[in-house]
Design a protein around this motif. Structure first.
Motif, PDB file in Angstrom:
ATOM      1  N   VAL A 110      38.766 -14.987  19.443  1.00  0.00           N
ATOM      2  CA  VAL A 110      37.847 -15.220  20.554  1.00  0.00           C
ATOM      3  C   VAL A 110      36.710 -16.117  20.080  1.00  0.00           C
ATOM      4  CG1 VAL A 110      38.364 -13.100  21.811  1.00  0.00           C
ATOM      5  CG2 VAL A 110      36.642 -13.069  20.003  1.00  0.00           C
ATOM      6  N   PRO A 111      36.114 -16.896  20.978  1.00  0.00           N
ATOM      7  CA  PRO A 111      35.048 -17.822  20.567  1.00  0.00           C
ATOM      8  C   PRO A 111      33.881 -17.127  19.874  1.00  0.00           C
ATOM      9  CG  PRO A 111      35.821 -18.365  22.764  1.00  0.00           C
ATOM     10  CD  PRO A 111      36.485 -17.071  22.396  1.00  0.00           C
ATOM     11  N   GLY A 112      33.546 -15.902  20.313  1.00  0.00           N
ATOM     12  CA  GLY A 112      32.397 -15.221  19.733  1.00  0.00           C
ATOM     13  C   GLY A 112      32.537 -14.928  18.255  1.00  0.00           C
ATOM     14  N   ALA A 156      26.550 -17.267  31.850  1.00  0.00           N
ATOM     15  CA  ALA A 156      27.141 -17.958  30.695  1.00  0.00           C
ATOM     16  C   ALA A 156      28.553 -17.449  30.448  1.00  0.00           C
ATOM     17  CB  ALA A 156      26.281 -17.751  29.454  1.00  0.00           C
ATOM     18  N   HIS A 157      29.439 -18.345  30.078  1.00  0.00           N
ATOM     19  CA  HIS A 157      30.806 -17.982  29.748  1.00  0.00           C
ATOM     20  C   HIS A 157      31.056 -18.081  28.242  1.00  0.00           C
ATOM     21  CE1 HIS A 157      32.172 -17.937  33.992  1.00  0.00           C
ATOM     22  NE2 HIS A 157      31.221 -18.839  34.137  1.00  0.00           N
ATOM     23  N   SER A 158      30.005 -18.315  27.485  1.00  0.00           N
ATOM     24  CA  SER A 158      30.078 -18.392  26.023  1.00  0.00           C
ATOM     25  C   SER A 158      28.884 -17.653  25.448  1.00  0.00           C
ATOM     26  CB  SER A 158      30.071 -19.854  25.558  1.00  0.00           C
ATOM     27  OG  SER A 158      29.728 -19.947  24.188  1.00  0.00           O
ATOM     28  N   TYR A 159      29.142 -16.770  24.481  1.00  0.00           N
ATOM     29  CA  TYR A 159      28.050 -16.003  23.877  1.00  0.00           C
ATOM     30  C   TYR A 159      27.080 -16.897  23.115  1.00  0.00           C
ATOM     31  CZ  TYR A 159      31.669 -12.431  24.657  1.00  0.00           C
ATOM     32  OH  TYR A 159      32.643 -11.637  25.194  1.00  0.00           O
ATOM     33  N   HIS A 160      27.618 -17.879  22.420  1.00  0.00           N
ATOM     34  CA  HIS A 160      26.740 -18.784  21.674  1.00  0.00           C
ATOM     35  C   HIS A 160      25.935 -19.659  22.620  1.00  0.00           C
ATOM     36  CE1 HIS A 160      29.840 -17.731  18.646  1.00  0.00           C
ATOM     37  NE2 HIS A 160      28.800 -17.714  17.843  1.00  0.00           N
ATOM     38  N   PRO A 170      13.876 -12.260  33.189  1.00  0.00           N
ATOM     39  CA  PRO A 170      15.036 -13.153  33.341  1.00  0.00           C
ATOM     40  C   PRO A 170      16.046 -12.945  32.210  1.00  0.00           C
ATOM     41  CG  PRO A 170      12.996 -14.360  33.685  1.00  0.00           C
ATOM     42  CD  PRO A 170      12.600 -13.007  33.158  1.00  0.00           C
ATOM     43  N   VAL A 171      17.310 -12.936  32.566  1.00  0.00           N
ATOM     44  CA  VAL A 171      18.368 -12.778  31.563  1.00  0.00           C
ATOM     45  C   VAL A 171      19.434 -13.839  31.783  1.00  0.00           C
ATOM     46  CG1 VAL A 171      17.978 -10.294  31.369  1.00  0.00           C
ATOM     47  CG2 VAL A 171      19.709 -11.166  32.959  1.00  0.00           C
ATOM     48  N   VAL A 172      20.166 -14.121  30.701  1.00  0.00           N
ATOM     49  CA  VAL A 172      21.353 -14.971  30.778  1.00  0.00           C
ATOM     50  C   VAL A 172      22.523 -14.019  30.933  1.00  0.00           C
ATOM     51  CG1 VAL A 172      22.779 -16.682  29.608  1.00  0.00           C
ATOM     52  CG2 VAL A 172      20.277 -16.720  29.323  1.00  0.00           C
ATOM     53  N   ASP A 173      23.099 -13.986  32.112  1.00  0.00           N
ATOM     54  CA  ASP A 173      24.137 -13.017  32.438  1.00  0.00           C
ATOM     55  C   ASP A 173      25.482 -13.418  31.821  1.00  0.00           C
ATOM     56  OD1 ASP A 173      25.230 -10.787  33.520  1.00  0.00           O
ATOM     57  OD2 ASP A 173      25.182 -11.465  35.603  1.00  0.00           O
ATOM     58  N   LEU A 174      26.358 -12.443  31.710  1.00  0.00           N
ATOM     59  CA  LEU A 174      27.719 -12.676  31.220  1.00  0.00           C
ATOM     60  C   LEU A 174      28.713 -12.518  32.363  1.00  0.00           C
ATOM     61  CD1 LEU A 174      27.668 -10.712  27.824  1.00  0.00           C
ATOM     62  CD2 LEU A 174      27.470 -13.179  28.160  1.00  0.00           C
ATOM     63  N   ASP A 175      29.786 -13.270  32.287  1.00  0.00           N
ATOM     64  CA  ASP A 175      30.842 -13.223  33.295  1.00  0.00           C
ATOM     65  C   ASP A 175      31.388 -11.800  33.402  1.00  0.00           C
ATOM     66  OD1 ASP A 175      33.055 -13.536  34.879  1.00  0.00           O
ATOM     67  OD2 ASP A 175      33.936 -15.174  33.726  1.00  0.00           O
ATOM     68  N   PRO A 176      31.406 -11.207  34.604  1.00  0.00           N
ATOM     69  CA  PRO A 176      31.939  -9.845  34.753  1.00  0.00           C
ATOM     70  C   PRO A 176      33.405  -9.717  34.337  1.00  0.00           C
ATOM     71  CG  PRO A 176      30.724 -10.512  36.709  1.00  0.00           C
ATOM     72  CD  PRO A 176      30.865 -11.739  35.863  1.00  0.00           C
ATOM     73  N   TRP A 225      16.512 -13.621  28.378  1.00  0.00           N
ATOM     74  CA  TRP A 225      17.157 -12.896  27.295  1.00  0.00           C
ATOM     75  C   TRP A 225      18.667 -13.107  27.339  1.00  0.00           C
ATOM     76  CZ3 TRP A 225      14.332  -7.727  28.716  1.00  0.00           C
ATOM     77  CH2 TRP A 225      13.004  -7.780  28.265  1.00  0.00           C
ATOM     78  N   ALA A 226      19.256 -13.308  26.188  1.00  0.00           N
ATOM     79  CA  ALA A 226      20.713 -13.377  26.097  1.00  0.00           C
ATOM     80  C   ALA A 226      21.224 -11.993  25.732  1.00  0.00           C
ATOM     81  CB  ALA A 226      21.138 -14.388  25.043  1.00  0.00           C
TER      82      ALA A 226
END
Length: 295
Positions: free
Chosen positions: A98-100, A216-220, A185-191, A232-233
């Motif tokens: 996985v990319p992460g 975001a679709h990428s953790y980095h 504010p947060v940077v959300d992750l794809d459900p 926040w991420a």
């Protein structure tokens, strides 16, 4: 006929003397003589006539030799394959990740792994967890690293490491309550993402609606967005190590704890290779040192 008998018979047929056969087999001349005598006793007839220091094959030896030659060739092929398995000189280890985990953890593990497998070749592809499972089920790779297991009957999934969700952002000096995600504010992750599902399930359970400015679709990428003021991420504590590139960012646990599990997967009906097992062991060591968020 024992393998050692085949070896001494073949060596004498090649060299014509016991001394030459002994040198070829890296044994002493008396040992070669005893071995040849045992081979002849096993067969029940003389295989060589002793004439002026040389061994001349008998008719029985000439009849036996073609079969022994074929068997000896197969035996030599087995030895070559066994040698290559140990050296992995011709091996291609096919890895999915996985990319992460592919940006830092896996390269570190591969760096350590390559010291013992310097001649091995590596094929590395970065895919999402479900794609990794699909590819492994088709036998397109040998091992995969993902944030979720697979229920596919053709695959085996095993826990590799444990981590947790963390907050990455500026001005963080203590753990972050999940309720705070509704007011900052947060940077959300794809459900649909494994970590995104964990995050959204926890928010639903605590009746929290995150103040999501960006999906975001990428953790980095989420960490980079946090560094540029988008909020926040929310990532796993392993990937959060990437935040060290930005001195202004800090990493704090999200509470209550949301566990994250890393898995390694492989095809069920293919035996795991020594090279793959060694890489899994190195990944386990790397992830063990990277899973805890900074205090």
């Amino acid at each position: 006929m024992r393998i050692r008998y085949i070896e001494i018979f073949h060596a004498v047929m090649q060299c014509g003397t016991v001394k030459g056969a002994a040198d070829l087999l890296h044994i002493t001349q008396p040992a070669a003589t005893r071995l040849l005598q045992q081979a002849e006793a096993h067969v029940g007839v003389p295989l060589f006539q002793r004439v002026r220091g040389r061994l001349l094959p008998t008719a029985e030896a000439h009849q036996l030799f073609p079969e022994v030659e074929q068997l000896y060739l197969h035996l030599d092929a087995v030895r070559r394959v066994a040698t290559n398995l140990g050296r992995t000189s011709e091996a291609m280890l096919r890895v999915l990740c996985v990319p992460g985990l592919a940006l830092e953890a896996l390269p570190q593990a591969l760096g350590r792994w390559s010291r013992q497998h310097a001649k091995a070749r590596i094929s590395l592809r970065t895919l999402h967890s479900r794609q990794i499972a699909e590819s492994l089920a088709l036998r397109e790779a040998d091992v995969g690293f993902a944030f979720e297991p697979s229920s596919h009957p053709a695959l085996l999934s095993e826990v590799l490491a444990h981590a947790r969700l963390v907050c990455v952002g500026t001005g963080l000096d203590s753990s972050v309550a999940i309720e705070a995600l509704a007011t900052h504010p947060v940077v959300d992750l794809d459900p649909a993402d494994p970590l995104g599902r964990l995050l959204h399930s926890a928010c639903l359970a605590h009746e929290v609606q995150p103040d999501a400015r960006v999906l975001a679709h990428s953790y980095h990428a989420a960490i980079e967005l946090a560094a540029h003021g988008f909020g926040w991420a929310l990532v796993d504590s392993i990937t959060a190590g990437y935040a060290s590139r930005h001195p202004a960012l800090s990493v704090q646990p999200l509470v209550p704890e949301i566990p994250v599990t890393v898995y390694w997967l492989r095809p069920r009906d293919l035996p795991s290779s020594a090279a793959a097992d060694a890489l899994v062991a190195q990944m386990r060591r790397v992830l063990a040192g990277a899973a805890s968020p900074a205090p």
